[in-house]
Design a protein around this motif. Sequence first.
Motif, PDB file in Angstrom:
ATOM      1  N   ALA A 190      42.437  56.904  24.803  1.00 52.81           N
ATOM      2  CA  ALA A 190      41.960  57.183  23.450  1.00 52.81           C
ATOM      3  C   ALA A 190      41.897  55.847  22.722  1.00 52.81           C
ATOM      4  N   PRO A 191      40.724  55.390  22.333  1.00 46.84           N
ATOM      5  CA  PRO A 191      40.599  54.076  21.701  1.00 46.84           C
ATOM      6  C   PRO A 191      41.068  54.072  20.237  1.00 46.84           C
ATOM      7  N   LEU A 192      42.272  54.606  20.026  1.00 45.40           N
ATOM      8  CA  LEU A 192      42.846  54.711  18.681  1.00 45.40           C
ATOM      9  C   LEU A 192      44.309  54.262  18.732  1.00 45.40           C
ATOM     10  N   PRO A 193      44.859  53.833  17.615  1.00 41.23           N
ATOM     11  CA  PRO A 193      46.272  53.421  17.587  1.00 41.23           C
ATOM     12  C   PRO A 193      47.219  54.630  17.493  1.00 41.23           C
ATOM     13  N   LEU A 194      47.162  55.503  18.470  1.00 42.67           N
ATOM     14  CA  LEU A 194      47.927  56.749  18.420  1.00 42.67           C
ATOM     15  C   LEU A 194      49.432  56.524  18.382  1.00 42.67           C
ATOM     16  N   ALA A 195      49.919  55.578  19.177  1.00 39.41           N
ATOM     17  CA  ALA A 195      51.363  55.361  19.249  1.00 39.41           C
ATOM     18  C   ALA A 195      51.927  54.915  17.909  1.00 39.41           C
ATOM     19  N   GLU A 196      51.099  54.339  17.079  1.00 40.36           N
ATOM     20  CA  GLU A 196      51.539  53.917  15.747  1.00 40.36           C
ATOM     21  C   GLU A 196      51.543  55.081  14.757  1.00 40.36           C
ATOM     22  N   LYS A 197      50.721  56.075  14.999  1.00 35.66           N
ATOM     23  CA  LYS A 197      50.532  57.160  14.035  1.00 35.66           C
ATOM     24  C   LYS A 197      51.363  58.412  14.329  1.00 35.66           C
ATOM     25  N   THR A 198      51.614  58.712  15.609  1.00 36.59           N
ATOM     26  CA  THR A 198      52.287  59.978  15.944  1.00 36.59           C
ATOM     27  C   THR A 198      53.762  60.055  15.535  1.00 36.59           C
ATOM     28  N   PRO A 199      54.510  58.942  15.443  1.00 33.75           N
ATOM     29  CA  PRO A 199      55.922  59.087  15.030  1.00 33.75           C
ATOM     30  C   PRO A 199      56.081  59.749  13.663  1.00 33.75           C
ATOM     31  N   ALA A 200      55.140  59.534  12.774  1.00 34.78           N
ATOM     32  CA  ALA A 200      55.208  60.181  11.453  1.00 34.78           C
ATOM     33  C   ALA A 200      55.096  61.704  11.570  1.00 34.78           C
ATOM     34  N   HIS A 201      54.627  62.184  12.735  1.00 33.33           N
ATOM     35  CA  HIS A 201      54.467  63.623  12.970  1.00 33.33           C
ATOM     36  C   HIS A 201      55.506  64.134  13.970  1.00 33.33           C
ATOM     37  N   GLY A 202      56.552  63.319  14.201  1.00 35.28           N
ATOM     38  CA  GLY A 202      57.652  63.745  15.062  1.00 35.28           C
ATOM     39  C   GLY A 202      57.415  63.613  16.545  1.00 35.28           C
ATOM     40  N   VAL A 203      56.442  62.785  16.949  1.00 37.42           N
ATOM     41  CA  VAL A 203      56.114  62.640  18.365  1.00 37.42           C
ATOM     42  C   VAL A 203      56.027  61.161  18.724  1.00 37.42           C
ATOM     43  N   LEU A 204      56.664  60.786  19.831  1.00 41.89           N
ATOM     44  CA  LEU A 204      56.531  59.436  20.363  1.00 41.89           C
ATOM     45  C   LEU A 204      55.677  59.495  21.618  1.00 41.89           C
ATOM     46  N   LEU A 205      54.713  58.603  21.708  1.00 48.24           N
ATOM     47  CA  LEU A 205      53.850  58.524  22.883  1.00 48.24           C
ATOM     48  C   LEU A 205      54.280  57.355  23.757  1.00 48.24           C
ATOM     49  N   ARG A 206      54.103  57.501  25.054  1.00 46.28           N
ATOM     50  CA  ARG A 206      54.321  56.382  25.960  1.00 46.28           C
ATOM     51  C   ARG A 206      53.031  55.594  26.002  1.00 46.28           C
ATOM     52  N   ASP A 207      53.044  54.432  25.367  1.00 47.36           N
ATOM     53  CA  ASP A 207      51.891  53.537  25.373  1.00 47.36           C
ATOM     54  C   ASP A 207      51.872  52.839  26.726  1.00 47.36           C
ATOM     55  N   CYS A 208      50.807  53.003  27.467  1.00 49.51           N
ATOM     56  CA  CYS A 208      50.691  52.440  28.818  1.00 49.51           C
ATOM     57  C   CYS A 208      49.852  51.165  28.840  1.00 49.51           C
ATOM     58  N   GLY A 209      49.649  50.553  27.693  1.00 47.98           N
ATOM     59  CA  GLY A 209      48.854  49.344  27.617  1.00 47.98           C
ATOM     60  C   GLY A 209      49.413  48.194  28.426  1.00 47.98           C
ATOM     61  N   ASN A 210      50.714  48.228  28.749  1.00 47.19           N
ATOM     62  CA  ASN A 210      51.310  47.156  29.541  1.00 47.19           C
ATOM     63  C   ASN A 210      51.364  47.476  31.035  1.00 47.19           C
ATOM     64  N   TYR A 211      50.789  48.587  31.455  1.00 53.18           N
ATOM     65  CA  TYR A 211      50.722  48.916  32.886  1.00 53.18           C
ATOM     66  C   TYR A 211      49.685  48.004  33.541  1.00 53.18           C
ATOM     67  N   PRO A 212      49.981  47.475  34.718  1.00 52.44           N
ATOM     68  CA  PRO A 212      48.969  46.659  35.416  1.00 52.44           C
ATOM     69  C   PRO A 212      47.678  47.458  35.613  1.00 52.44           C
ATOM     70  N   GLY A 213      46.565  46.872  35.223  1.00 55.93           N
ATOM     71  CA  GLY A 213      45.268  47.521  35.385  1.00 55.93           C
ATOM     72  C   GLY A 213      44.835  48.355  34.197  1.00 55.93           C
ATOM     73  N   LEU A 214      45.737  48.606  33.268  1.00 60.67           N
ATOM     74  CA  LEU A 214      45.390  49.358  32.065  1.00 60.67           C
ATOM     75  C   LEU A 214      45.413  48.399  30.885  1.00 60.67           C
ATOM     76  N   GLY A 215      45.160  48.919  29.730  1.00 59.38           N
ATOM     77  CA  GLY A 215      45.167  48.097  28.528  1.00 59.38           C
ATOM     78  C   GLY A 215      45.361  48.967  27.309  1.00 59.38           C
ATOM     79  N   ALA A 216      45.024  48.442  26.171  1.00 61.63           N
ATOM     80  CA  ALA A 216      45.166  49.183  24.921  1.00 61.63           C
ATOM     81  C   ALA A 216      44.405  50.503  25.000  1.00 61.63           C
TER      82      ALA A 216
END
Length: 111
Positions: free
Chosen positions: A58-84
């Motif tokens: 999802a080309p959106l800053p979801l991990a920054e926005k979901t905590p305000a709604h009680g949800v933490l996302l696992r941002d995989c941008g640091n996985y080899p081969g993936l990105g933001a």
Amino acid sequence: WNVSVPAQAAGVAALGEWEFLKRAREIVSCERAWMTQELRKLGFWVCPSQVNYLLFYAPLPLAEKTPAHGVLLRDCGNYPGLGAGWFRVAVKRREENKKLMAALAAAVGEA
């Protein structure tokens, strides 16, 4: 690592719980399909999966926005081969999955 005798006994006993395993697989399969559909409705690309989590883009800053709604996302941008924009979520029970989808929908609306 060493495993204690009680832990070994519990592990052996768990191997005989076929009905629990069967039901858990059914729930995960059903919920994974539902979650995939809901993520796609939000406009996200979802990787095909056979396990109890989903990887999606999802080309959106979801991990920054979901905590305000009680949800933490696992941002995989640091996985080899993936990105933001890459995220991983667990497949859980419907009640929990609905909470996740509501948080994602709210985050999309804020973006």
